[in-house]
Design a protein around this motif. Structure first.
Motif, short mmCIF file in Angstrom:
data_model
loop_
_atom_site.label_atom_id
_atom_site.label_comp_id
_atom_site.label_asym_id
_atom_site.label_seq_id
_atom_site.Cartn_x
_atom_site.Cartn_y
_atom_site.Cartn_z
N CYS A 53 -3.92 -0.71 -15.65
CA CYS A 53 -3.76 -1.57 -14.39
C CYS A 53 -2.73 -2.84 -14.48
N GLU A 79 -4.49 5.90 -4.13
CA GLU A 79 -4.51 4.82 -3.23
C GLU A 79 -4.67 3.04 -3.77
N ARG A 80 -3.90 2.67 -2.96
CA ARG A 80 -4.08 1.03 -2.99
C ARG A 80 -4.04 0.92 -0.98
N ASN A 134 0.96 -0.77 -0.14
CA ASN A 134 -0.19 -0.08 0.04
C ASN A 134 0.98 1.62 0.11
N SER A 188 -6.97 -1.50 -6.04
CA SER A 188 -6.45 0.44 -6.18
C SER A 188 -8.04 1.61 -6.65
#
Lengths: 109, 114
Positions: free
Chosen positions: B92, B68-69, B52, B75
């Motif tokens: 992705c 963000e993850r 993260n 994500s």
């Protein structure tokens, strides 16, 4: 800065012939190299990779050659088939994965 | 194994609007990437996560793009406000490690900004 380029933007071959797609890279510190195939509307698909401690690697109908002296990478496809028609990208890794602009391979029946 | 999942597949918005893309990587893959691919060009890295945490966001236009993850799995990538030049495919990808392993890509989100 680092760049990854291909010698030809398009390549047309006859079905059954062998195809060779070339790629030049600029960062001599690159140590991992990958070829991807991208069909229309889809994400890139892994074909074959090679590490810098090798100069040749073979897969099913594909061979990747690496010449670190001249910073050149090539993908050879044997007995090219219509399903091989796609855009082919080389990618190199040093700190991150960088892609070339791609070569569009067209296979004529 | 299931591949990288992305949604939506297509999105059309007007300039200055906001948009979000979602990605679910291959299970167990620690590294996640967002790439932007403009038509006729190769993918360009926007951001790379390791679990993260952000590893590389040097090419992310941070005035309008954010990612963000949370929890190191899914994500999201957001653009706010969008510009015409943001029209592209957003890809992705994930990999088991960040080094010397191939990236596995999803089929992307095609964004058109009008």
């Amino acid at each position: 800065g680092e760049s990854v380029g291909l010698h030809l933007p398009t390549l047309s071959v006859q079905e059954g012939d062998n195809s060779i797609i070339n790629c030049a890279y600029s960062n001599s510190a690159s140590d991992y190299f990958i070829w991807y195939k991208q069909e229309s509307g889809k994400g890139p698909q892994f074909i074959i990779d090679i590490r810098s401690n090798m100069d040749k690697r073979q897969g099913q109908r594909v061979t990747v050659l690496l010449n670190k002296t001249v910073k050149h990478l090539s993908l050879q496809i044997a007995a090219t088939q219509p399903g091989d028609s796609a855009v082919y990208f080389c990618a190199t890794r040093h700190s991150d994965m960088r892609f070339g602009a791609g070569t569009r391979l067209t296979v004529k029946p | 194994e299931a591949g990288v999942a992305q949604s939506p597949r297509y999105k059309i918005i007007e300039k200055r609007q906001s948009v979000a893309f979602w990605c679910n990587p291959i299970s167990g893959h620690a590294t996640l990437y967002w790439y932007q691919q403009i038509l006729g060009q190769g993918p360009k890295l926007l951001i790379q996560f390791q679990n993260n945490g952000v590893v590389d966001d040097s090419q992310l236009p941070k005035d309008r793009f954010s990612a963000e993850r949370l929890k190191g799995v899914d994500s999201t990538l957001k653009i706010q406000p969008a510009k015409l030049e943001d029209s592209a495919m957003y890809l992705c990808a994930s990999s088991p490690t960040s080094y010397n392993s191939p990236l596995h890509f999803g089929n992307g989100t095609r964004l058109t900004v009008t």
